[in-house]
Scaffold this motif. Structure first.
Motif, PDB file in Angstrom:
ATOM      1  N   ALA A 246       0.932  -1.107  -0.253  1.00 43.91           N
ATOM      2  CA  ALA A 246       0.099   0.115   0.069  1.00 43.91           C
ATOM      3  C   ALA A 246       0.741   1.338  -0.079  1.00 43.91           C
ATOM      4  O   ALA A 246       0.562   2.004  -0.617  1.00 43.91           O
ATOM      5  CB  ALA A 246      -0.794   0.011   1.218  1.00 43.91           C
ATOM      6  N   ALA A 247       2.026   1.119   0.860  1.00 47.42           N
ATOM      7  CA  ALA A 247       2.839   2.355   0.849  1.00 47.42           C
ATOM      8  C   ALA A 247       3.651   2.682  -0.553  1.00 47.42           C
ATOM      9  O   ALA A 247       3.638   4.023  -0.888  1.00 47.42           O
ATOM     10  CB  ALA A 247       3.979   2.276   2.136  1.00 47.42           C
ATOM     11  N   LEU A 248       3.907   1.723  -1.064  1.00 47.16           N
ATOM     12  CA  LEU A 248       4.387   1.600  -2.498  1.00 47.16           C
ATOM     13  C   LEU A 248       3.685   2.152  -3.504  1.00 47.16           C
ATOM     14  O   LEU A 248       4.196   2.965  -4.419  1.00 47.16           O
ATOM     15  CB  LEU A 248       5.107   0.422  -2.732  1.00 47.16           C
ATOM     16  N   GLY A 249       2.408   1.642  -3.331  1.00 50.50           N
ATOM     17  CA  GLY A 249       1.304   2.242  -4.087  1.00 50.50           C
ATOM     18  C   GLY A 249       0.917   3.572  -4.132  1.00 50.50           C
ATOM     19  O   GLY A 249       0.936   4.326  -5.000  1.00 50.50           O
ATOM     20  N   LEU A 250       1.109   4.159  -2.910  1.00 51.63           N
ATOM     21  CA  LEU A 250       0.769   5.691  -2.581  1.00 51.63           C
ATOM     22  C   LEU A 250       2.125   6.394  -3.127  1.00 51.63           C
ATOM     23  O   LEU A 250       1.914   7.644  -3.942  1.00 51.63           O
ATOM     24  CB  LEU A 250       0.663   5.963  -0.915  1.00 51.63           C
ATOM     25  N   TRP A 251       3.254   5.734  -3.017  1.00 48.13           N
ATOM     26  CA  TRP A 251       4.160   6.746  -3.485  1.00 48.13           C
ATOM     27  C   TRP A 251       4.454   6.583  -5.025  1.00 48.13           C
ATOM     28  O   TRP A 251       4.442   7.610  -5.777  1.00 48.13           O
ATOM     29  CB  TRP A 251       5.660   5.990  -3.133  1.00 48.13           C
ATOM     30  N   GLY A 611      13.301   6.452  -4.099  1.00 52.09           N
ATOM     31  CA  GLY A 611      12.151   6.380  -2.962  1.00 52.09           C
ATOM     32  C   GLY A 611      11.561   5.236  -2.832  1.00 52.09           C
ATOM     33  O   GLY A 611      10.871   4.970  -1.597  1.00 52.09           O
ATOM     34  N   CYS A 612      11.415   4.299  -3.811  1.00 48.55           N
ATOM     35  CA  CYS A 612      10.801   2.968  -3.454  1.00 48.55           C
ATOM     36  C   CYS A 612      11.678   2.156  -2.608  1.00 48.55           C
ATOM     37  O   CYS A 612      11.160   1.383  -1.815  1.00 48.55           O
ATOM     38  CB  CYS A 612      10.866   2.022  -4.980  1.00 48.55           C
ATOM     39  N   THR A 613      12.857   2.453  -2.642  1.00 53.11           N
ATOM     40  CA  THR A 613      14.000   1.614  -1.963  1.00 53.11           C
ATOM     41  C   THR A 613      13.727   2.069  -0.572  1.00 53.11           C
ATOM     42  O   THR A 613      13.469   1.334   0.676  1.00 53.11           O
ATOM     43  CB  THR A 613      15.455   1.944  -2.329  1.00 53.11           C
ATOM     44  N   VAL A 614      13.490   3.300  -0.089  1.00 53.77           N
ATOM     45  CA  VAL A 614      13.436   4.049   1.185  1.00 53.77           C
ATOM     46  C   VAL A 614      12.074   3.485   1.763  1.00 53.77           C
ATOM     47  O   VAL A 614      12.009   2.990   2.907  1.00 53.77           O
ATOM     48  CB  VAL A 614      13.542   5.380   1.368  1.00 53.77           C
ATOM     49  N   THR A 619       9.196   0.773   5.809  1.00 56.40           N
ATOM     50  CA  THR A 619       7.735   0.144   6.003  1.00 56.40           C
ATOM     51  C   THR A 619       7.650  -1.234   6.187  1.00 56.40           C
ATOM     52  O   THR A 619       7.189  -1.738   7.181  1.00 56.40           O
ATOM     53  CB  THR A 619       6.916   0.146   4.531  1.00 56.40           C
ATOM     54  N   TYR A 620       8.447  -1.992   5.496  1.00 54.89           N
ATOM     55  CA  TYR A 620       8.715  -3.456   5.786  1.00 54.89           C
ATOM     56  C   TYR A 620       9.468  -3.846   6.859  1.00 54.89           C
ATOM     57  O   TYR A 620       8.939  -4.774   7.994  1.00 54.89           O
ATOM     58  CB  TYR A 620       9.232  -4.132   4.459  1.00 54.89           C
TER      59      TYR A 620
END
Length: 680
Positions: A246-251, A611-614, A619-620
């Motif tokens: 979900a966090a990656l989807g928002l990003w 940003g996806c890496t961060v 998050t995980y």
């Protein structure tokens, strides 16, 4: 019907360049799916060529399958954008032809059949070409990965799965048909008279900032939330994975909303910059980037997506391999624990898998000699490998270990660290009979906590055990505590973990073991960690090499965009030639537009990938492994490690885009400007 078929073939032949470009896109998607399947099967065959060893190596494939599927999906997605762009260009270029057919009495349904028939023909031919091309590409990829991995992970050439070949063919046909639907629908909405008009140049478009403001606010809120309350600290399995998605989807949603405005902003800012160095060409380049917003944004997005995936996958592999997997071995290295056995992991899996199973197991005489050699200097924990779906950390085939309660407790925190329970509370449960020490992910999957019963299936049958602890173990391995570990497997002990007592000379101890038991190899876990880190870096290089196909496919979308732009601006470009612009100047305008789109896509993809890496790391976190990590330092470290790949994408994207712009530049330079202005 015959006239329709003739018109289909005539249209395809009349636009050979566009047809070949679209065929290439469809074939690339099919070929990549087949090639990735061949790589996966080659890894499987290499790992499982010795069926005796396959039972204890099955979990290895769990590392590769999701990554290979993801790589294939990304390349197919890039090919999908390329096919869509090609069909959109085709329909736009043929508006007048479609309008003429409509005025002559051709119905909407007949136009639909014409366009979809073209898509079907291209899909069928592209699928066939992709089938044979995929077999060749797969061989090349296997040879390349063999060279990159250097024997650390075995690959043995294998054919693709039949199901994957069928999937590739079906997806190729579906991709061509679906990609044609939207352009065809737009063509059907035009009146015949409007379609008969010559295509006009796309106007300068003002970027709407409402969506961009929402995207910016979304990105700021997401990053602010990750800073204030990092989910990796408090989220627990099984919620950690869906929350991360979900966090990656928002990003990525914020990235998509910001991208059109970013492209327009670069065009406007670039106009001032270019005006200083190249007033004529520079202004034209920056102005043209702001025309045809939807088309330019789609091309930039395709390029950015390829760079994003390469960058993000590098950060992801680095975090999983180095911060999660290797961290779990840190206790072994810090407490100078080393292993003894017939397996030498530092030589790579290829050497291991060439051995027979009986040659890998320690026999009773070797165990006795080992115990005498370390007597009074170290404790010995014999490890029996067990395959149990309930205890598997990855998939159903990841291995677990079985040993006696006394041996596991002597190994202690070097091997296992509790997050729920401790050694004192676990001791009585372990001494009762069968008990298990598991990770939070395994506990969440089975819905158990400390003290709960858990039925364990294994090679020798099934046993009811008690959960004695939940926490972090080396490589996520579940441990079975039992007085009779050999009852859980059909093999003997595969390895012994040696924990020296305080003050013991480790080097002298290893030398004594090798002298007493020449058949055994000894290595510290720091050596094992170094070998594992080498495999991680090799895997990253191998997957990044495969993902370059996505970047090349994305670069081909530039051909479509520039070809469509050239068609729309034929009169403009001819007028430039007529008033004195040279061929090289016109070519520089077209190449400059492509380079600027490539630069925007590369920069946007690099920023989004980092940003996806961060976002993923913060998050995980490490809760599935039972680890408490310093999340932001880990996120920044992995982003820094992926920065080199990101910079490569920033440099490669414009170069690939410029190379792709050669075809449209060549097309316009062949035209006679006087004839073009005369409307011929």
């Amino acid at each position: 019907m015959k006239s329709l078929n003739a018109l289909v073939w005539r249209s395809l032949i009349a636009t050979r360049t566009r047809t070949l470009l679209t065929l290439f896109a469809v074939a690339l998607g099919a070929a990549t799916t087949i090639a990735v399947s061949m790589v996966g099967q080659s890894i499987r065959r290499g790992l499982f060529k010795n069926q005796e060893v396959a039972t204890i190596m099955g979990g290895m494939v769990s590392y590769f399958d999701p990554m290979l599927s993801f790589v294939g999906l990304m390349i197919m997605l890039a090919a999908a954008f390329l096919v869509y762009n090609a069909f959109a260009m085709s329909v736009t270029h043929r508006r007048q032809q479609i309008g003429a057919l409509r005025t002559l009495g051709t119905t909407r349904a007949q136009i639909w059949r014409l366009l979809l028939s073209e898509a079907l023909v291209i899909g069928l031919i592209g699928a066939g070409v992709g089938l044979f091309g995929g077999l060749f590409l797969g061989k090349v990829m296997v040879i390349g990965m063999q060279a990159v991995l250097g024997g650390m992970i075995p690959l043995e050439e294998a054919p693709p799965l039949t199901s994957d070949v069928f999937l590739a063919l079906v997806m190729s046909l579906s991709l061509a048909l679906v990609a044609m639907l939207f352009p065809a629908r737009l063509a059907m909405r035009l009146s015949p008279l409007a379609a008969l008009k010559a295509p006009e140049s796309a106007p300068m478009e003002k970027q709407t900032v409402r969506r961009a403001k929402f995207g910016l606010a979304l990105a700021i809120l997401l990053l602010g939330g990750l800073v204030v309350a990092p989910p990796g600290v408090w989220v627990k399995p099984p919620l950690d994975f869906p929350l991360t998605i979900a966090a990656l989807g928002l990003w990525l949603g914020a990235f998509v909303l910001l991208l059109p405005v970013l492209a327009g902003m670069v065009g406007r800012r670039g106009r001032r910059l270019f005006a200083r160095h190249s007033p004529g060409i520079g202004r034209l380049v920056s102005d043209n980037i702001q025309r045809g917003q939807r088309r330019v944004t789609l091309t930039v997005f395709t390029l950015a997506l390829a760079v994003l995936v390469i960058t993000g996958l590098t950060g992801f592999i680095g975090f999983v391999m180095n911060d999660l997997m290797l961290t779990t071995w840190a206790g072994m290295a810090e407490q100078q624990v080393f292993y003894a056995g017939r397996i030498d992991v530092s030589q790579g899996w290829t050497v291991i898998l060439n051995q027979k199973l009986e040659t890998m197991m320690m026999n009773d005489a070797e165990v006795d000699s080992l115990s005498r050699a370390v007597e009074g200097k170290a404790t010995v924990t014999l490890m029996y490998f067990v395959i149990s779906p309930e205890l598997s950390f990855l998939g159903d085939g990841y291995f677990s270990v079985a040993s006696t309660p006394e041996a596991l407790m002597k190994l202690g925190s070097a091997f296992y660290t509790f997050s729920e329970g401790d050694w004192e509370s676990a001791r009585p449960l372990m001494e009762q009979g069968c008990a298990v020490l598991i990770t939070p992910l395994v506990a969440a999957r089975n819905g158990v906590t400390v003290g709960d019963p858990l039925e364990v299936h294994h090679q020798a049958g099934r046993t009811l055990c008690i959960v004695a602890g939940i926490g972090s173990s080396a490589a996520g391995i579940s441990a079975i505590s039992t007085p009779h570990p050999q009852a859980f497997t059909n093999t003997g002990p595969l390895m012994a973990f040696i924990r020296p007592i305080l003050g013991a000379d480790v080097d002298a101890l290893q030398a004594k073991i090798r002298a007493a038991v020449p058949n055994l190899r000894t290595n510290s876990f720091s050596v094992y960690m170094d070998a594992f880190a080498d495999v991680a870096s090799m895997l990253t290089a191998g997957f990044d090499g495969m993902l370059l196909l996505a970047l090349l496919a994305a670069g081909m979308s530039v051909v479509n965009t520039m070809m469509m732009s050239v068609v729309e601006r034929q009169h403009e470009l001819a007028l430039l030639r007529a008033v004195g612009a040279t061929r090289s100047q016109v070519s520089a305008v077209i190449a400059g537009e492509a380079a600027l789109m490539g630069l925007i896509g590369g920069l946007a993809g690099a920023i989004a990938g980092l940003g996806c890496t961060v976002v993923f790391v913060v998050t995980y976190g490490g809760s599935s492994f039972g680890l408490q990590l310093a999340l932001w330092p880990a996120a920044l470290h992995n982003a820094k490690a992926a920065l080199g790949v990101a910079l490569f994408g920033v440099i490669a994207a414009p170069l690939i885009a410029v190379g792709a712009a050669w075809l449209p530049a060549r097309h316009i330079l062949r035209e006679n400007p006087i004839e073009t202005l005369a409307g011929q």
